[in-house]
Enzyme design. Structure first.
Site, PDB file in Angstrom:
ATOM      1  N   HIS A 181       0.857  -1.192   0.000  1.00  0.00           N
ATOM      2  CA  HIS A 181       0.000   0.000   0.000  1.00  0.00           C
ATOM      3  C   HIS A 181       0.895   1.243   0.000  1.00  0.00           C
ATOM      4  O   HIS A 181       1.966   1.254   0.622  1.00  0.00           O
ATOM      5  CB  HIS A 181      -0.915  -0.002   1.236  1.00  0.00           C
ATOM      6  CG  HIS A 181      -1.912   1.106   1.205  1.00  0.00           C
ATOM      7  ND1 HIS A 181      -1.628   2.366   1.678  1.00  0.00           N
ATOM      8  CD2 HIS A 181      -3.166   1.157   0.707  1.00  0.00           C
ATOM      9  CE1 HIS A 181      -2.683   3.142   1.487  1.00  0.00           C
ATOM     10  NE2 HIS A 181      -3.633   2.427   0.898  1.00  0.00           N
ATOM     11  N   GLU A 198      -3.178   2.354  -7.652  1.00  0.00           N
ATOM     12  CA  GLU A 198      -3.451   3.283  -6.573  1.00  0.00           C
ATOM     13  C   GLU A 198      -2.694   4.592  -6.833  1.00  0.00           C
ATOM     14  O   GLU A 198      -1.538   4.748  -6.417  1.00  0.00           O
ATOM     15  CB  GLU A 198      -2.973   2.658  -5.250  1.00  0.00           C
ATOM     16  CG  GLU A 198      -3.397   3.433  -4.049  1.00  0.00           C
ATOM     17  CD  GLU A 198      -2.632   3.026  -2.798  1.00  0.00           C
ATOM     18  OE1 GLU A 198      -1.520   2.490  -2.906  1.00  0.00           O
ATOM     19  OE2 GLU A 198      -3.144   3.289  -1.717  1.00  0.00           O
TER      20      GLU A 198
HETATM   21  P1  13P Z   1      -9.426   6.553   0.288  1.00  0.00           P
HETATM   22  O1  13P Z   1     -10.599   5.800  -0.281  1.00  0.00           O
HETATM   23  O2  13P Z   1      -9.599   6.920   1.721  1.00  0.00           O
HETATM   24  O3  13P Z   1      -9.039   7.685  -0.584  1.00  0.00           O
HETATM   25  O4  13P Z   1      -8.188   5.553   0.267  1.00  0.00           O
HETATM   26  C1  13P Z   1      -7.867   4.823  -0.860  1.00  0.00           C
HETATM   27  C2  13P Z   1      -6.891   3.799  -0.429  1.00  0.00           C
HETATM   28  O5  13P Z   1      -5.790   4.099  -0.032  1.00  0.00           O
HETATM   29  C3  13P Z   1      -7.337   2.420  -0.420  1.00  0.00           C
HETATM   30  O6  13P Z   1      -6.414   1.570   0.151  1.00  0.00           O
END
Ligand code: 13P
Length: 260
Positions: free
Chosen positions: A95, A167
């Site tokens: 992540h 991401e």
């Molecule tokens: P948010 O949905 O809080 O923007 O976070 C996205 C994320 O990091 C999912 O792991």
């Protein structure tokens, strides 16, 4: 597309064990069992054990948010993938928060992916560029490097269990609050699939589940889920609110029903 849509709620470092049980209970009241949508919850490490007995396993699966790459040893304070084997189906690996703040380098992420696979846990590998990298025109290079190291030394059988997530670090709620346009997400996810194709062939690239992991909510999630390249979403903040998360799952199911 006959893949199930995968909706993952990453609770990050929020909620006590008691609050986690309560949220799972509320979600259980609102989310039905759908054959075409898989719902995964990633609570804190501490809540995994109690939730594993409390959840209805037909409707929810569990994911760890991280684990350590060695199976056992003097690694004080760590929890291994080997210890999680009975509890979770999935583990989030790499992540962006961990890549930026907790020492998850390219090599560490690669070792964690291998540890997850070795212990029968499907890694949900997060890949994405920061705002600076994007502004410098380095986004594709960053994604290439993260993806190729994370998948290093995996067999084509291992690859079947891997889930990738795009991401964009600049488009998560803790960042600048900018939203990635569905078009941005689609072109990067296509690029990720083309990388998988180069490494593992067309079939692997087509079958690979790739999620969108920038910020989504119940109002805009459809615009990402309806993209042909997107097989689901990794949800942060909105997964802590049972109305919003249940609505996201409902939208996913509705979309699947319309596709039939
Ligand atoms: P948010 O949905 O809080 O923007 O976070 C996205 C994320 O990091 C999912 O792991």
């Amino acid at each position: 597309m006959d893949k199930k849509l995968l909706i993952v709620g990453n609770w990050k470092m929020h909620l006590s064990v008691h609050q986690s049980s309560l949220l799972v209970h509320r979600l259980g009241e609102r989310i039905a069992h759908h054959r075409d949508v898989e719902v995964v919850i990633a609570p804190s490490m501490l809540a995994l054990q109690p939730l594993s007995v409390e959840i209805d396993r037909r409707r929810f699966r569990l994911a760890a948010q991280d684990a350590f790459y060695k199976d056992e040893g003097p690694c004080t304070g760590e929890v291994s993938f080997a210890m999680l084997g009975d509890l979770v189906h999935y583990a989030i690996v790499g992540h962006s928060w961990r890549r930026l703040n907790a020492g998850d380098t390219l090599d560490v992420v690669r070792d964690k992916v291998q540890a997850a696979i070795r212990n029968g846990i499907a890694p949900i590998i997060c890949i994405g560029e920061t705002k600076q990298e994007r502004d410098a025109g380095e986004a594709k290079q960053v994604i290439h490097d993260q993806l190729t190291t994370a998948l290093m030394n995996l067999t084509s059988k291992d690859i079947e269990n891997v889930v990738l997530t795009y991401e964009p670090v600049w488009a998560i709620s803790t960042a600048d609050g900018i939203i990635a346009k569905p078009h941005d997400a689609e072109s990067m996810i296509s690029y990720m699939r083309s990388q998988v194709q180069e490494l593992y062939g067309e079939r692997a690239a087509k079958n690979m589940r790739v999620l969108y992991g920038g910020s989504v909510n119940e109002h805009d999630v459809r615009s990402y889920l309806e993209l042909p390249e997107v097989d689901g979403v990794l949800v942060g903040a909105a997964s802590l609110n049972y109305h919003q998360f249940a609505e996201i799952v409902r939208v996913a199911h509705q979309l699947q029903t319309e596709r039939k």
